[in-house]
Design an enzyme around this catalytic site. Structure first.
Site, PDB file in Angstrom:
ATOM      1  N   ALA A 113      35.396  72.508 -45.578  1.00  0.00           N
ATOM      2  CA  ALA A 113      34.348  73.296 -44.920  1.00  0.00           C
ATOM      3  C   ALA A 113      34.213  73.004 -43.420  1.00  0.00           C
ATOM      4  CB  ALA A 113      33.021  73.075 -45.649  1.00  0.00           C
ATOM      5  N   ARG A 170      36.815  83.249 -45.706  1.00  0.00           N
ATOM      6  CA  ARG A 170      36.387  82.486 -46.896  1.00  0.00           C
ATOM      7  C   ARG A 170      34.856  82.516 -46.924  1.00  0.00           C
ATOM      8  NH1 ARG A 170      39.357  76.989 -48.102  1.00  0.00           N
ATOM      9  NH2 ARG A 170      38.878  77.712 -50.207  1.00  0.00           N
ATOM     10  N   ASN A 204      30.658  73.184 -54.249  1.00  0.00           N
ATOM     11  CA  ASN A 204      31.824  72.380 -53.853  1.00  0.00           C
ATOM     12  C   ASN A 204      33.007  72.794 -54.731  1.00  0.00           C
ATOM     13  OD1 ASN A 204      32.944  70.297 -52.127  1.00  0.00           O
ATOM     14  ND2 ASN A 204      33.086  69.019 -53.960  1.00  0.00           N
ATOM     15  N   LYS A 205      34.127  72.192 -54.484  1.00  0.00           N
ATOM     16  CA  LYS A 205      35.374  72.561 -55.164  1.00  0.00           C
ATOM     17  C   LYS A 205      35.184  72.648 -56.669  1.00  0.00           C
ATOM     18  CE  LYS A 205      38.529  73.457 -53.801  1.00  0.00           C
ATOM     19  NZ  LYS A 205      38.905  74.900 -53.634  1.00  0.00           N
ATOM     20  N   ARG A 247      41.858  73.529 -44.112  1.00  0.00           N
ATOM     21  CA  ARG A 247      40.902  73.717 -45.200  1.00  0.00           C
ATOM     22  C   ARG A 247      39.856  72.606 -45.152  1.00  0.00           C
ATOM     23  NH1 ARG A 247      41.513  69.492 -47.251  1.00  0.00           N
ATOM     24  NH2 ARG A 247      39.785  69.896 -48.652  1.00  0.00           N
ATOM     25  N   ASP A 303      30.535  72.553 -49.705  1.00  0.00           N
ATOM     26  CA  ASP A 303      30.851  73.737 -48.885  1.00  0.00           C
ATOM     27  C   ASP A 303      29.593  74.452 -48.441  1.00  0.00           C
ATOM     28  OD1 ASP A 303      33.427  73.217 -50.535  1.00  0.00           O
ATOM     29  OD2 ASP A 303      33.987  74.474 -48.825  1.00  0.00           O
ATOM     30  N   GLN A 310      44.365  69.420 -54.087  1.00  0.00           N
ATOM     31  CA  GLN A 310      43.939  68.747 -52.849  1.00  0.00           C
ATOM     32  C   GLN A 310      43.753  67.239 -53.068  1.00  0.00           C
ATOM     33  OE1 GLN A 310      42.744  71.615 -54.004  1.00  0.00           O
ATOM     34  NE2 GLN A 310      41.998  72.978 -52.408  1.00  0.00           N
TER      35      GLN A 310
HETATM   36  O1  MRU Z   1      39.321  75.074 -50.940  1.00  0.00           O
HETATM   37  P1  MRU Z   1      39.131  73.874 -50.054  1.00  0.00           P
HETATM   38  O2  MRU Z   1      40.233  72.889 -50.148  1.00  0.00           O
HETATM   39  O3  MRU Z   1      38.805  74.277 -48.644  1.00  0.00           O
HETATM   40  O4  MRU Z   1      37.831  73.174 -50.643  1.00  0.00           O
HETATM   41  C1  MRU Z   1      37.320  72.056 -49.980  1.00  0.00           C
HETATM   42  C2  MRU Z   1      36.187  71.416 -50.689  1.00  0.00           C
HETATM   43  O5  MRU Z   1      35.692  71.891 -51.678  1.00  0.00           O
HETATM   44  C3  MRU Z   1      35.620  70.196 -50.029  1.00  0.00           C
HETATM   45  O6  MRU Z   1      35.117  69.314 -50.982  1.00  0.00           O
HETATM   46  C4  MRU Z   1      34.487  70.609 -49.091  1.00  0.00           C
HETATM   47  O7  MRU Z   1      34.906  71.640 -48.250  1.00  0.00           O
HETATM   48  C5  MRU Z   1      34.007  69.490 -48.276  1.00  0.00           C
HETATM   49  S1  MRU Z   1      35.220  69.009 -47.085  1.00  0.00           S
HETATM   50  C6  MRU Z   1      34.559  67.837 -46.087  1.00  0.00           C
END
Ligand code: MRU
Length: 335
Positions: free
Chosen positions: A45, A86, A243-244, A43, A233, A192
């Site tokens: 991006a 995704r 982003n998350k 996981r 992302d 996470q």
């Molecule tokens: O659902 P995830 O865990 O893949 O989400 C990840 C995020 O939102 C990260 O902040 C983003 O991908 C940047 S990772 C360098």
């Protein structure tokens, strides 16, 4: 993330098992790749872009015969399947598009195309590492000695092929001998922040304090946060950032308290084709992720749930965007 020693698999750390166990998993088939990306075994991006590119190769490595047309049809269907797993992180579509462009530009039998695709996937892997290093070098100016950094989700080494994006300036500052203290938001529903960020920073010897997501604004109000560093992302042309989920509320709170809110991402996360954040598709995930915590049911049976995986932070709340190409400030206009 790396090729397995024989080169026949994509070797990942299964992030679903952290922090309890460090378990490596080898992805070979198309199903392996799609499943690992959907279930968040791999996981972040940049990492899912790299994993998808490498999985595209391993999913076809047993191809037999010289029928280039049949190979191209199968390659296209595998590429579509991987890119669709995704929708929000543009790195996934970006990596697959790059692989397909390489395939289309290559003549010859399937074995030759597969050889070229393996080289391309390896280049994507290595470039991601280099981009992380460049983000660290470009972003370290935001992390002077003694900085208390709040971060969300995991945008560290586990989310990339290198040292991470949001955590890259933290690692760079630490390597330069600066004291840096990280506050990690736990990041419900899939944790996470607590499972991954706290784990990887602890292993690196960087002090980390864990908070629940609802504590961030209060911590800022009490004067205990100097800087927010998050990943992305997808970054729209106007600087809006996906982003998350939870990132937006942190940005609102940081703005209210006058705390710099800095986004770190490789150039592969910038999507000039998407004009604003409103045009970014937000991945909706199963409600069971909210109804449970680490497998334990924490809500009444049948509770209705809203579970978007990401949110949009408007560019007006973003102090700077650090990429491998430099530090970008408002007004943002990515082309
Ligand atoms: O659902 P995830 O865990 O893949 O989400 C990840 C995020 O939102 C990260 O902040 C983003 O991908 C940047 S990772 C360098």
């Amino acid at each position: 993330m790396q090729w397995s020693p024989g080169g026949d698999a994509v070797r990942i750390i299964d992030q679903r098992r952290l922090p309890g166990e460090v378990v490596e998993r080898d992805l070979r088939s198309l199903h392996d790749g799609c499943d690992a990306i959907y279930t968040l075994a791999v996981r972040g991006a940049p990492a899912i872009g790299v994993a998808a590119a490498m999985s595209l190769v391993t999913s076809l490595q047993d191809w037999a015969g010289d029928d280039r047309h049949a190979f191209d049809v199968t390659l296209e269907s595998h590429a579509r399947a991987l890119a669709a797993v995704r929708p929000t992180a543009v790195n996934l579509a970006w990596a697959i598009a790059r692989m397909m462009a390489r395939a289309k530009a290559t003549s010859g039998p399937p074995t030759q195309v597969l050889g070229v695709l393996r080289v391309e996937a390896t280049a994507i892997l290595n470039e991601d590492r280099a981009m992380c290093d460049a983000i660290g070098a470009n972003g370290v100016e935001f992390v002077p000695d003694g900085t208390r950094v709040l971060t969300h989700c995991n945008a560290g080494a586990l989310a990339t092929a290198g040292i991470g994006t949001a955590l890259a300036p933290v690692y760079a500052a630490h390597a330069a001998g600066r004291r840096v203290h990280v506050v990690a938001g736990e990041t419900r529903p899939l944790l996470q922040g607590s499972r991954l960020t706290a784990w990887e920073l602890g292993r690196a010897g960087i002090p980390v304090r864990l908070i629940t997501d609802g504590m961030a604004a209060s911590l800022m109000q009490s004067g205990r946060v100097d800087l927010v560093l998050v990943g992305a992302d997808r970054i729209a042309a106007n600087g809006d950032v996906a982003n998350k989920i939870g990132t937006y509320s942190i940005a609102v709170a940081a703005h209210h308290h006058g705390i710099p809110f800095v986004v770190c991402a490789p150039w592969s996360t910038v999507d000039p084709q998407t004009a604003t954040g409103g045009a970014i598709a937000i991945e909706m995930r199963d409600g069971s992720e909210v109804r449970t915590i680490a497998g334990l049911t924490v809500s009444p049976d049948g509770t209705d749930v809203w579970n978007p995986a990401f949110d949009i932070t408007p560019s007006a709340l973003v102090t700077a965007i650090v990429t491998d190409r430099g530090v970008h400030r408002a007004p943002f206009a990515f082309v």
